[in-house]
Design a protein around this motif. Structure first.
Motif, PDB file in Angstrom:
ATOM      1  N   ILE A   1       0.874  -1.175   0.000  1.00  0.00           N
ATOM      2  CA  ILE A   1       0.000   0.000   0.000  1.00  0.00           C
ATOM      3  C   ILE A   1       0.911   1.224   0.000  1.00  0.00           C
ATOM      4  O   ILE A   1       1.635   1.448   0.968  1.00  0.00           O
ATOM      5  CB  ILE A   1      -0.925   0.006   1.231  1.00  0.00           C
ATOM      6  N   PRO A   2       0.893   1.993  -1.078  1.00  0.00           N
ATOM      7  CA  PRO A   2       1.820   3.132  -1.182  1.00  0.00           C
ATOM      8  C   PRO A   2       1.572   4.207  -0.132  1.00  0.00           C
ATOM      9  O   PRO A   2       0.437   4.480   0.253  1.00  0.00           O
ATOM     10  CB  PRO A   2       1.552   3.687  -2.580  1.00  0.00           C
ATOM     11  N   ASN A   3       2.666   4.852   0.274  1.00  0.00           N
ATOM     12  CA  ASN A   3       2.579   5.955   1.236  1.00  0.00           C
ATOM     13  C   ASN A   3       1.739   7.104   0.709  1.00  0.00           C
ATOM     14  O   ASN A   3       1.068   7.783   1.481  1.00  0.00           O
ATOM     15  CB  ASN A   3       3.975   6.472   1.589  1.00  0.00           C
ATOM     16  N   LYS A   4       1.773   7.322  -0.611  1.00  0.00           N
ATOM     17  CA  LYS A   4       1.007   8.450  -1.151  1.00  0.00           C
ATOM     18  C   LYS A   4      -0.496   8.261  -0.915  1.00  0.00           C
ATOM     19  O   LYS A   4      -1.216   9.243  -0.766  1.00  0.00           O
ATOM     20  CB  LYS A   4       1.314   8.682  -2.630  1.00  0.00           C
ATOM     21  N   ILE A   5      -0.944   7.025  -0.812  1.00  0.00           N
ATOM     22  CA  ILE A   5      -2.360   6.781  -0.509  1.00  0.00           C
ATOM     23  C   ILE A   5      -2.618   6.955   0.988  1.00  0.00           C
ATOM     24  O   ILE A   5      -3.546   7.661   1.386  1.00  0.00           O
ATOM     25  CB  ILE A   5      -2.788   5.372  -0.979  1.00  0.00           C
ATOM     26  N   THR A   6      -1.794   6.308   1.822  1.00  0.00           N
ATOM     27  CA  THR A   6      -2.066   6.354   3.265  1.00  0.00           C
ATOM     28  C   THR A   6      -1.829   7.749   3.843  1.00  0.00           C
ATOM     29  O   THR A   6      -2.638   8.230   4.634  1.00  0.00           O
ATOM     30  CB  THR A   6      -1.221   5.310   4.012  1.00  0.00           C
ATOM     31  N   PHE A   7      -0.738   8.402   3.457  1.00  0.00           N
ATOM     32  CA  PHE A   7      -0.464   9.733   4.001  1.00  0.00           C
ATOM     33  C   PHE A   7      -1.486  10.755   3.503  1.00  0.00           C
ATOM     34  O   PHE A   7      -1.890  11.654   4.249  1.00  0.00           O
ATOM     35  CB  PHE A   7       0.963  10.180   3.680  1.00  0.00           C
ATOM     36  N   THR A   8      -1.919  10.614   2.251  1.00  0.00           N
ATOM     37  CA  THR A   8      -2.975  11.488   1.734  1.00  0.00           C
ATOM     38  C   THR A   8      -4.262  11.250   2.514  1.00  0.00           C
ATOM     39  O   THR A   8      -4.964  12.205   2.867  1.00  0.00           O
ATOM     40  CB  THR A   8      -3.203  11.254   0.232  1.00  0.00           C
ATOM     41  N   GLY A   9      -4.561   9.990   2.801  1.00  0.00           N
ATOM     42  CA  GLY A   9      -5.752   9.663   3.597  1.00  0.00           C
ATOM     43  C   GLY A   9      -5.683  10.260   4.985  1.00  0.00           C
ATOM     44  O   GLY A   9      -6.682  10.790   5.503  1.00  0.00           O
ATOM     45  N   ILE A  10      -4.509  10.205   5.606  1.00  0.00           N
ATOM     46  CA  ILE A  10      -4.343  10.794   6.944  1.00  0.00           C
ATOM     47  C   ILE A  10      -4.552  12.306   6.880  1.00  0.00           C
ATOM     48  O   ILE A  10      -5.296  12.881   7.686  1.00  0.00           O
ATOM     49  CB  ILE A  10      -2.951  10.444   7.521  1.00  0.00           C
TER      50      ILE A  10
ATOM     51  N   GLY B   1       2.303  -5.704   7.122  1.00  0.00           N
ATOM     52  CA  GLY B   1       3.209  -4.669   6.639  1.00  0.00           C
ATOM     53  C   GLY B   1       2.885  -3.302   7.209  1.00  0.00           C
ATOM     54  O   GLY B   1       1.807  -3.067   7.767  1.00  0.00           O
ATOM     55  N   ALA B   2       3.825  -2.390   7.039  1.00  0.00           N
ATOM     56  CA  ALA B   2       3.654  -1.025   7.539  1.00  0.00           C
ATOM     57  C   ALA B   2       2.508  -0.313   6.828  1.00  0.00           C
ATOM     58  O   ALA B   2       1.828   0.524   7.424  1.00  0.00           O
ATOM     59  CB  ALA B   2       4.951  -0.241   7.373  1.00  0.00           C
ATOM     60  N   GLY B   3       2.267  -0.650   5.565  1.00  0.00           N
ATOM     61  CA  GLY B   3       1.166  -0.031   4.828  1.00  0.00           C
ATOM     62  C   GLY B   3      -0.178  -0.345   5.453  1.00  0.00           C
ATOM     63  O   GLY B   3      -1.073   0.510   5.482  1.00  0.00           O
ATOM     64  N   ASP B   4      -0.332  -1.553   5.973  1.00  0.00           N
ATOM     65  CA  ASP B   4      -1.578  -1.930   6.641  1.00  0.00           C
ATOM     66  C   ASP B   4      -1.788  -1.082   7.899  1.00  0.00           C
ATOM     67  O   ASP B   4      -2.891  -0.625   8.177  1.00  0.00           O
ATOM     68  CB  ASP B   4      -1.558  -3.408   7.020  1.00  0.00           C
ATOM     69  N   VAL B   5      -0.707  -0.863   8.640  1.00  0.00           N
ATOM     70  CA  VAL B   5      -0.779  -0.058   9.859  1.00  0.00           C
ATOM     71  C   VAL B   5      -1.141   1.386   9.510  1.00  0.00           C
ATOM     72  O   VAL B   5      -2.026   1.994  10.128  1.00  0.00           O
ATOM     73  CB  VAL B   5       0.562  -0.113  10.628  1.00  0.00           C
ATOM     74  N   LYS B   6      -0.476   1.941   8.489  1.00  0.00           N
ATOM     75  CA  LYS B   6      -0.761   3.318   8.083  1.00  0.00           C
ATOM     76  C   LYS B   6      -2.174   3.453   7.513  1.00  0.00           C
ATOM     77  O   LYS B   6      -2.819   4.481   7.711  1.00  0.00           O
ATOM     78  CB  LYS B   6       0.289   3.794   7.084  1.00  0.00           C
TER      79      LYS B   6
END
Length: 190
Positions: free
Chosen positions: A26-35, A75-80
């Motif tokens: 899960i890319p950071n650009k998706i999770t960080f944008t979601g946050i 993975g870290a993406g799941d946590v984010k």
């Protein structure tokens, strides 16, 4: 009726689930944008109390899956992703999503094991691993030579248990959708 935060949530989990299924990440650009969107949305719509709710949801989402992540179970993406869901929807929704995700993830593993024909073998190895742990405990309590022999037998037969990897972002997406459906049908979240 589809609210704005529900629509944002659906876009977030669909993108995350798709990427996790396709790329196993899960890319950071998706999770960080979601946050970021979750925090800003809640601040704009709820002021300081909305901001606090969002930050508390973010932290609870990160904490829920931190231990499984630290143990190598996800993975870290799941946590984010759980953090992003928490930032957008709050801590109650996040806790329920984690519970429903575990259910969806369990079904995914069961389907995988049935599809690959490894259900019986996996259950047998899990049983051997459990017996191995119980025998180790009995040895520490000071039991006799018979326990040592049983320990050696079960160590050789089942201790080489391999992990099964599933795209848990898909399970999280499924869990979030189930929580939305439950809430829409009048089942309270807590």
């Amino acid at each position: 009726m589809l609210t704005a935060n529900n629509a944002i949530l659906l876009v977030l989990i669909l993108a995350s689930g798709f990427c996790d299924l396709k790329e196993r990440k899960i890319p950071n650009k998706i999770t960080f944008t979601g946050i970021l969107i979750g925090v800003l949305f809640n601040f704009i719509t709820g002021g300081v109390s909305g901001l606090l709710q969002s930050v508390f949801g973010l932290l609870s989402g990160l904490l829920i899956f931190f231990l499984p992540f630290a143990m190598g179970g996800m993975g870290a993406g799941d946590v984010k992703l759980m953090g992003a869901i928490g930032a957008l929807m709050g801590w109650r929704f996040t806790v329920m999503t984690a519970l429903y995700s575990a259910f969806v993830g369990g079904i995914m593993v069961l389907i995988h094991l049935l599809y690959t024909g490894k259900l019986r073998e996996t259950l047998q190895k899990m049983l051997y691993a459990l017996i191995h742990l119980l025998l180790q405990f009995a040895i520490r309590l000071g039991y006799n030579e018979t326990v040592y022999k049983a320990h050696d037998k079960f160590s050789k037969n089942g201790y080489a248990y391999r992990k099964i990897y599933i795209p848990y972002g898909v399970a999280i997406a499924g869990g979030a959708v189930l929580v939305l459906i439950a809430y829409k049908n009048g089942y309270p979240i807590f």
